[in-house]
Design a protein around this motif. Structure first.
Motif, PDB file in Angstrom:
ATOM      1  N   GLY A  63      -2.207 -12.122  -6.449  1.00 14.47           N
ATOM      2  CA  GLY A  63      -3.316 -11.652  -5.623  1.00 14.47           C
ATOM      3  C   GLY A  63      -4.442 -11.205  -6.537  1.00 14.47           C
ATOM      4  O   GLY A  63      -4.457 -11.534  -7.721  1.00 14.47           O
ATOM      5  N   HIS A  83      -9.278  -1.540  -3.475  1.00 14.49           N
ATOM      6  CA  HIS A  83      -8.669  -2.804  -3.034  1.00 14.49           C
ATOM      7  C   HIS A  83      -9.714  -3.926  -3.113  1.00 14.49           C
ATOM      8  O   HIS A  83     -10.126  -4.500  -2.105  1.00 14.49           O
ATOM      9  CB  HIS A  83      -8.097  -2.671  -1.614  1.00 14.49           C
ATOM     10  CG  HIS A  83      -6.727  -2.086  -1.595  1.00 14.49           C
ATOM     11  ND1 HIS A  83      -6.480  -0.767  -1.886  1.00 14.49           N
ATOM     12  CD2 HIS A  83      -5.507  -2.646  -1.355  1.00 14.49           C
ATOM     13  CE1 HIS A  83      -5.172  -0.536  -1.810  1.00 14.49           C
ATOM     14  NE2 HIS A  83      -4.558  -1.653  -1.492  1.00 14.49           N
ATOM     15  N   HIS A  99      -9.925  -7.586  -1.438  1.00 16.82           N
ATOM     16  CA  HIS A  99     -10.192  -7.850  -0.025  1.00 16.82           C
ATOM     17  C   HIS A  99     -11.661  -7.686   0.347  1.00 16.82           C
ATOM     18  O   HIS A  99     -12.004  -7.582   1.525  1.00 16.82           O
ATOM     19  CB  HIS A  99      -9.240  -7.013   0.849  1.00 16.82           C
ATOM     20  CG  HIS A  99      -7.805  -7.329   0.519  1.00 16.82           C
ATOM     21  ND1 HIS A  99      -7.193  -8.488   0.943  1.00 16.82           N
ATOM     22  CD2 HIS A  99      -6.921  -6.692  -0.274  1.00 16.82           C
ATOM     23  CE1 HIS A  99      -5.959  -8.535   0.439  1.00 16.82           C
ATOM     24  NE2 HIS A  99      -5.778  -7.464  -0.301  1.00 16.82           N
ATOM     25  N   CYS A 143      -3.867 -10.629   3.936  1.00 20.12           N
ATOM     26  CA  CYS A 143      -4.124  -9.425   4.725  1.00 20.12           C
ATOM     27  C   CYS A 143      -4.455  -9.762   6.171  1.00 20.12           C
ATOM     28  O   CYS A 143      -4.596  -8.875   7.007  1.00 20.12           O
ATOM     29  CB  CYS A 143      -5.265  -8.612   4.110  1.00 20.12           C
ATOM     30  SG  CYS A 143      -6.902  -9.325   4.363  1.00 20.12           S
ATOM     31  N   PRO A 193       0.813  -1.217   0.000  1.00 18.94           N
ATOM     32  CA  PRO A 193       0.000   0.000   0.000  1.00 18.94           C
ATOM     33  C   PRO A 193       0.850   1.272   0.000  1.00 18.94           C
ATOM     34  O   PRO A 193       1.919   1.308   0.579  1.00 18.94           O
ATOM     35  CB  PRO A 193      -0.795  -0.114   1.302  1.00 18.94           C
ATOM     36  CG  PRO A 193       0.011  -1.006   2.178  1.00 18.94           C
ATOM     37  CD  PRO A 193       0.733  -1.948   1.267  1.00 18.94           C
ATOM     38  N   ASN A 210      -7.207 -11.409   7.098  1.00 19.51           N
ATOM     39  CA  ASN A 210      -8.633 -11.701   7.200  1.00 19.51           C
ATOM     40  C   ASN A 210      -8.952 -13.090   6.664  1.00 19.51           C
ATOM     41  O   ASN A 210      -8.072 -13.774   6.153  1.00 19.51           O
ATOM     42  CB  ASN A 210      -9.394 -10.655   6.377  1.00 19.51           C
ATOM     43  CG  ASN A 210     -10.564 -10.102   7.138  1.00 19.51           C
ATOM     44  OD1 ASN A 210     -11.269 -10.840   7.811  1.00 19.51           O
ATOM     45  ND2 ASN A 210     -10.769  -8.803   7.029  1.00 19.51           N
ATOM     46  N   GLU A 252      -9.525 -12.459  -2.824  1.00 20.74           N
ATOM     47  CA  GLU A 252      -8.157 -12.868  -3.168  1.00 20.74           C
ATOM     48  C   GLU A 252      -7.817 -14.252  -2.624  1.00 20.74           C
ATOM     49  O   GLU A 252      -7.118 -15.031  -3.269  1.00 20.74           O
ATOM     50  CB  GLU A 252      -7.176 -11.818  -2.627  1.00 20.74           C
ATOM     51  CG  GLU A 252      -5.722 -12.163  -2.768  1.00 20.74           C
ATOM     52  CD  GLU A 252      -4.817 -10.977  -2.452  1.00 20.74           C
ATOM     53  OE1 GLU A 252      -5.016  -9.889  -3.038  1.00 20.74           O
ATOM     54  OE2 GLU A 252      -3.907 -11.130  -1.624  1.00 20.74           O
ATOM     55  N   CYS A 257      -6.496 -14.987   4.270  1.00 20.11           N
ATOM     56  CA  CYS A 257      -5.939 -14.121   3.227  1.00 20.11           C
ATOM     57  C   CYS A 257      -4.601 -13.557   3.703  1.00 20.11           C
ATOM     58  O   CYS A 257      -4.335 -13.500   4.906  1.00 20.11           O
ATOM     59  CB  CYS A 257      -6.919 -12.988   2.946  1.00 20.11           C
ATOM     60  SG  CYS A 257      -6.374 -11.828   1.674  1.00 20.11           S
ATOM     61  N   CYS A 268     -11.463 -13.445   1.932  1.00 13.99           N
ATOM     62  CA  CYS A 268     -11.389 -12.375   0.933  1.00 13.99           C
ATOM     63  C   CYS A 268     -11.452 -12.984  -0.461  1.00 13.99           C
ATOM     64  O   CYS A 268     -11.076 -14.135  -0.673  1.00 13.99           O
ATOM     65  CB  CYS A 268     -10.075 -11.603   1.056  1.00 13.99           C
ATOM     66  SG  CYS A 268      -9.857 -10.713   2.591  1.00 13.99           S
TER      67      CYS A 268
END
Ligand SMILES: [Zn+2]
Length: 320
Positions: free
Chosen positions: A141, A162, A165, A177, A74, A179, A184, A175, A182
């Protein structure tokens, strides 16, 4: 002096590429080097400056308006700060835009790679001629960028889009991230590779059982599906289903005129199009069902094309 041009730079985890670009999106010869992802920001900035100098020297006395820089995120395109680069060492809140501007003496526009790719497809690729589109890239991703009413959506800290997600299954697989469930984690190339390896380990009959000496990948699934392998066909059908479900939410959120699919997995869009269309027909509200889902047009050069589009926009030079 030649026509106005910009220098497009595409910073990737393994390769760093740069080229001169005109307002028509045409790229000059592409200069590349292996990204020094372990050397820290100073080393990468020096690599970028060296490539920019090479591109300038090789051009026919171009009037260079600026540098467009597409980078993994990011990142915050307003402040030009890269928060972190997961596969790079030593990157934490790096003022990349200003560092590159200082090293090259040129104005720099920084954008995250997926948003930049959306700009590239909009200006020079499969999105030409529309005012609103959603670009989705499905590879390692799932990333994306949203063009709405004639401009790239940025949002707070420029972090809009994004799309990978979006949570589709609250108790789904983990994921990157942190989480669960997602898009992805369910439908990226990485996820497809994980799923096929699980199925093969469980003994699913498939021509892919013969692959030895390396991990089976999403690419193998596509190859197997093209050859009619039942496991390959079934896994691509499941992939198309998840892509379709995610796209339905994007249609409802943004009402784009077009959805553009890029990235490695999208090379199988011809095989997945009926499955994606079936999900849209079943789940999207009626007025959204006629929105076309099309393949990206720019392939591996989309990062450079997008970086060029960003730089021209910053210089207020129209592109065509
Ligand atoms: Zn996630």
């Amino acid at each position: 002096m030649a026509a106005p041009a910009v220098i497009a730079v595409d910073l990737g985890g393994t390769s760093l590429r740069a080229a001169l670009a005109g307002p028509d999106g045409q790229l000059g010869p592409i200069r590349r080097t292996r990204t020094d992802a372990r050397g820290g920001p100073e080393s990468v900035v020096a690599q970028i400056a060296a490539l920019v100098a090479e591109v300038c020297a090789a051009g026919n006395d171009p009037e260079v308006l600026g540098v467009g820089l597409a980078s993994p995120g990011p990142l915050d395109p307003f402040t030009g700060t890269v928060f972190t680069l997961p596969t790079f060492q030593g990157w934490h809140n790096v003022p990349l835009r200003d560092l590159v501007a200082r090293a090259t003496g040129l104005p720099v526009t920084l954008e995250n790679d997926a948003a930049s790719a959306a700009m590239g497809e909009w200006r020079f690729g499969a999105g030409r001629g529309v005012d609103s589109l959603v670009y989705v890239t499905v590879s390692t991703g799932i990333g994306g960028g949203v063009i709405l009413d004639g401009r790239l959506l940025h949002g707070r800290m420029g972090m809009a889009g994004h799309v990978g997600h979006m949570i589709l299954e609250p108790d789904g697989p983990r994921c990157g991230c942190g989480n669960r469930g997602c898009w992805e984690a369910l439908a990226s190339g990485t996820a497809l590779g994980r799923i096929v390896r699980e199925q093969l380990a469980a003994g699913a009959p498939s021509s892919m059982q013969a692959i030895a000496g390396r991990p089976v990948t999403a690419e193998d699934v596509v190859t197997a599906a093209r050859a009619g392998d039942p496991l390959g066909v079934a896994l691509l059908a499941a992939e198309a289903r998840y892509l379709g479900i995610g796209i339905v939410s994007l249609l409802h959120l943004f009402s784009p005129e077009r959805v553009i699919l890029g990235g490695g997995v999208s090379t199988a869009l011809d095989l997945m199009a009926p499955g994606i269309a079936a999900e849209i027909a079943e789940r999207a509200m009626a007025p959204f069902r006629s929105v076309p889902v099309v393949a990206a047009a720019l392939g591996g050069n989309v990062g450079l094309a997008g970086a060029a589009a960003m730089a021209f926009q910053s210089a207020r030079v129209p592109v065509s």
